[in-house]
Design a protein around this motif. Sequence first.
Motif, PDB file in Angstrom:
ATOM      1  N   LEU A   1     -13.359  -8.750 -36.546  1.00  0.00           N
ATOM      2  CA  LEU A   1     -12.298  -7.979 -35.904  1.00  0.00           C
ATOM      3  C   LEU A   1     -12.843  -6.761 -35.157  1.00  0.00           C
ATOM      4  N   TRP A   2     -13.562  -5.889 -35.870  1.00  0.00           N
ATOM      5  CA  TRP A   2     -14.034  -4.645 -35.264  1.00  0.00           C
ATOM      6  C   TRP A   2     -15.022  -4.897 -34.116  1.00  0.00           C
ATOM      7  N   ILE A   3     -16.077  -5.694 -34.363  1.00  0.00           N
ATOM      8  CA  ILE A   3     -17.097  -5.923 -33.333  1.00  0.00           C
ATOM      9  C   ILE A   3     -16.506  -6.612 -32.094  1.00  0.00           C
ATOM     10  N   PRO A   4     -15.726  -7.712 -32.249  1.00  0.00           N
ATOM     11  CA  PRO A   4     -15.136  -8.343 -31.048  1.00  0.00           C
ATOM     12  C   PRO A   4     -14.246  -7.392 -30.242  1.00  0.00           C
ATOM     13  N   LEU A   5     -13.399  -6.611 -30.931  1.00  0.00           N
ATOM     14  CA  LEU A   5     -12.512  -5.692 -30.222  1.00  0.00           C
ATOM     15  C   LEU A   5     -13.313  -4.602 -29.506  1.00  0.00           C
ATOM     16  N   ARG A   6     -14.414  -4.176 -30.119  1.00  0.00           N
ATOM     17  CA  ARG A   6     -15.270  -3.149 -29.507  1.00  0.00           C
ATOM     18  C   ARG A   6     -15.949  -3.696 -28.246  1.00  0.00           C
ATOM     19  N   ILE A   7     -16.476  -4.937 -28.355  1.00  0.00           N
ATOM     20  CA  ILE A   7     -17.113  -5.570 -27.187  1.00  0.00           C
ATOM     21  C   ILE A   7     -16.093  -5.753 -26.066  1.00  0.00           C
ATOM     22  N   GLN A   8     -14.900  -6.204 -26.438  1.00  0.00           N
ATOM     23  CA  GLN A   8     -13.842  -6.422 -25.448  1.00  0.00           C
ATOM     24  C   GLN A   8     -13.494  -5.128 -24.725  1.00  0.00           C
ATOM     25  N   HIS A   9     -13.385  -4.039 -25.489  1.00  0.00           N
ATOM     26  CA  HIS A   9     -13.058  -2.737 -24.904  1.00  0.00           C
ATOM     27  C   HIS A   9     -14.166  -2.265 -23.968  1.00  0.00           C
ATOM     28  N   MET A  10     -15.429  -2.412 -24.395  1.00  0.00           N
ATOM     29  CA  MET A  10     -16.567  -1.977 -23.584  1.00  0.00           C
ATOM     30  C   MET A  10     -16.632  -2.725 -22.249  1.00  0.00           C
ATOM     31  N   LEU A  11     -16.464  -4.051 -22.289  1.00  0.00           N
ATOM     32  CA  LEU A  11     -16.546  -4.837 -21.063  1.00  0.00           C
ATOM     33  C   LEU A  11     -15.330  -4.614 -20.162  1.00  0.00           C
ATOM     34  N   ASN A  12     -14.154  -4.457 -20.765  1.00  0.00           N
ATOM     35  CA  ASN A  12     -12.960  -4.164 -19.975  1.00  0.00           C
ATOM     36  C   ASN A  12     -13.111  -2.847 -19.221  1.00  0.00           C
ATOM     37  N   SER A  13     -13.752  -1.867 -19.874  1.00  0.00           N
ATOM     38  CA  SER A  13     -13.956  -0.563 -19.231  1.00  0.00           C
ATOM     39  C   SER A  13     -14.930  -0.652 -18.064  1.00  0.00           C
ATOM     40  N   GLN A  14     -15.751  -1.731 -18.041  1.00  0.00           N
ATOM     41  CA  GLN A  14     -16.701  -1.952 -16.938  1.00  0.00           C
ATOM     42  C   GLN A  14     -16.124  -2.894 -15.875  1.00  0.00           C
ATOM     43  N   GLY A  15     -14.847  -3.241 -16.041  1.00  0.00           N
ATOM     44  CA  GLY A  15     -14.194  -4.087 -15.046  1.00  0.00           C
ATOM     45  C   GLY A  15     -14.282  -5.573 -15.330  1.00  0.00           C
ATOM     46  N   ILE A  16     -14.855  -5.964 -16.473  1.00  0.00           N
ATOM     47  CA  ILE A  16     -14.940  -7.385 -16.847  1.00  0.00           C
ATOM     48  C   ILE A  16     -13.736  -7.725 -17.716  1.00  0.00           C
ATOM     49  N   LYS A  17     -12.810  -8.471 -17.150  1.00  0.00           N
ATOM     50  CA  LYS A  17     -11.594  -8.843 -17.868  1.00  0.00           C
ATOM     51  C   LYS A  17     -11.713 -10.256 -18.415  1.00  0.00           C
ATOM     52  N   GLY A  18     -10.674 -10.713 -19.079  1.00  0.00           N
ATOM     53  CA  GLY A  18     -10.650 -12.066 -19.617  1.00  0.00           C
ATOM     54  C   GLY A  18      -9.521 -12.210 -20.608  1.00  0.00           C
ATOM     55  N   PRO A  19      -9.263 -13.431 -21.101  1.00  0.00           N
ATOM     56  CA  PRO A  19      -8.213 -13.609 -22.117  1.00  0.00           C
ATOM     57  C   PRO A  19      -8.545 -12.802 -23.362  1.00  0.00           C
ATOM     58  N   ARG A  20      -7.543 -12.225 -23.981  1.00  0.00           N
ATOM     59  CA  ARG A  20      -7.804 -11.333 -25.113  1.00  0.00           C
ATOM     60  C   ARG A  20      -8.321 -12.103 -26.325  1.00  0.00           C
ATOM     61  N   TYR A  21      -9.097 -11.405 -27.142  1.00  0.00           N
ATOM     62  CA  TYR A  21      -9.658 -11.991 -28.360  1.00  0.00           C
ATOM     63  C   TYR A  21      -8.567 -12.191 -29.395  1.00  0.00           C
ATOM     64  N   LYS A  22      -8.542 -13.385 -29.990  1.00  0.00           N
ATOM     65  CA  LYS A  22      -7.617 -13.660 -31.094  1.00  0.00           C
ATOM     66  C   LYS A  22      -8.421 -13.803 -32.379  1.00  0.00           C
ATOM     67  N   PHE A  23      -7.949 -13.205 -33.423  1.00  0.00           N
ATOM     68  CA  PHE A  23      -8.665 -13.117 -34.699  1.00  0.00           C
ATOM     69  C   PHE A  23      -9.228 -14.473 -35.130  1.00  0.00           C
ATOM     70  N   ILE A  24     -10.515 -14.502 -35.383  1.00  0.00           N
ATOM     71  CA  ILE A  24     -11.294 -15.663 -35.825  1.00  0.00           C
ATOM     72  C   ILE A  24     -11.423 -16.743 -34.739  1.00  0.00           C
ATOM     73  N   HIS A  25     -10.305 -17.173 -34.146  1.00  0.00           N
ATOM     74  CA  HIS A  25     -10.325 -18.308 -33.220  1.00  0.00           C
ATOM     75  C   HIS A  25     -10.759 -17.961 -31.805  1.00  0.00           C
ATOM     76  N   GLY A  26     -10.707 -16.679 -31.431  1.00  0.00           N
ATOM     77  CA  GLY A  26     -11.054 -16.314 -30.057  1.00  0.00           C
ATOM     78  C   GLY A  26     -10.132 -17.008 -29.073  1.00  0.00           C
ATOM     79  N   ASN A  27     -10.700 -17.696 -28.077  1.00  0.00           N
ATOM     80  CA  ASN A  27      -9.897 -18.427 -27.079  1.00  0.00           C
ATOM     81  C   ASN A  27      -9.992 -19.939 -27.263  1.00  0.00           C
ATOM     82  N   ASN A  28     -10.533 -20.387 -28.395  1.00  0.00           N
ATOM     83  CA  ASN A  28     -10.770 -21.821 -28.599  1.00  0.00           C
ATOM     84  C   ASN A  28      -9.490 -22.647 -28.638  1.00  0.00           C
ATOM     85  N   ASP A  29      -8.451 -22.104 -29.267  1.00  0.00           N
ATOM     86  CA  ASP A  29      -7.194 -22.863 -29.364  1.00  0.00           C
ATOM     87  C   ASP A  29      -6.603 -23.129 -27.982  1.00  0.00           C
TER      88      ASP A  29
END
Length: 251
Positions: A28-56
């Motif tokens: 939870l913490w590490i994925p959300l932190r990575i997502q925030h860091m990359l979003n702040s650099q202009g790299i967007k994408g589908p949001r992280y979902k707990f455990i499953h990510g975007n696999n579903d």
Amino acid sequence: MSGLMKFVILVPCSFFLVALIKFLYDYLWIPLRIQHMLNSQGIKGPRYKFIHGNNDEATQMTKEALSKPMALTHDIFPRVQPHIYSCINRYGRNYLHWDGVRAELVISEPELVKEILKNSEKTFPKRNPTIYLSKLLGNGLVTVEGGKWAKQRKLANYVFHGESLKNMTPAVIASVETMLEKWKGQEGKEIEVFHEFSLLTSEVISRTAFGSSYLEGEKVFAMLNKLSIIMSRNLYNTRIPLIKYVPSKLN
């Protein structure tokens, strides 16, 4: 309650608490932190979902795309990789994707792709293959690095020399002639071209690489095909530690 009894109760509770904190930190913490860091650099994408990510979502979109008949068109991207097609249209040529808990920066700009391929050995190491992929590919060029990769690449280069390819021509012609001969008896009937060309490919590989015919290696090709189907079925499964050792239909 005796001191020993308290100790017996506290140790498992402490272990469970530490394990829970570690799990939440990793998933939870590490994925959300990575997502925030990359979003702040202009790299967007589908949001992280707990455990499953975007696999579903990727699995569902692939199922939907393959369930519909395809028109006669060369535009196959939306069908074979609908999730990537959708994300590129929505977030741009480069975006952040989540394979379970693993962050993946998807690059589709030609110049960036070229840069990565040119400097890939140490700057951009290969990802460790999943248990399914490693069963299919083994320790081949696609998965190994360093000295092993250099040795295998040197051996493989010989096969693709002009003279080596020229020597394969008679075997390829023989395979095509065998296929055409079989088709002569199918006049007026429909032929499943995909299946026929899969057999042709296997026949050519058998003749050129192993000096045998497809029929001699039919069982091997059939098992490889079955293994690739199992691998593709598990491609977007979320990989949770230890779960892969639990007997199940997928495992």
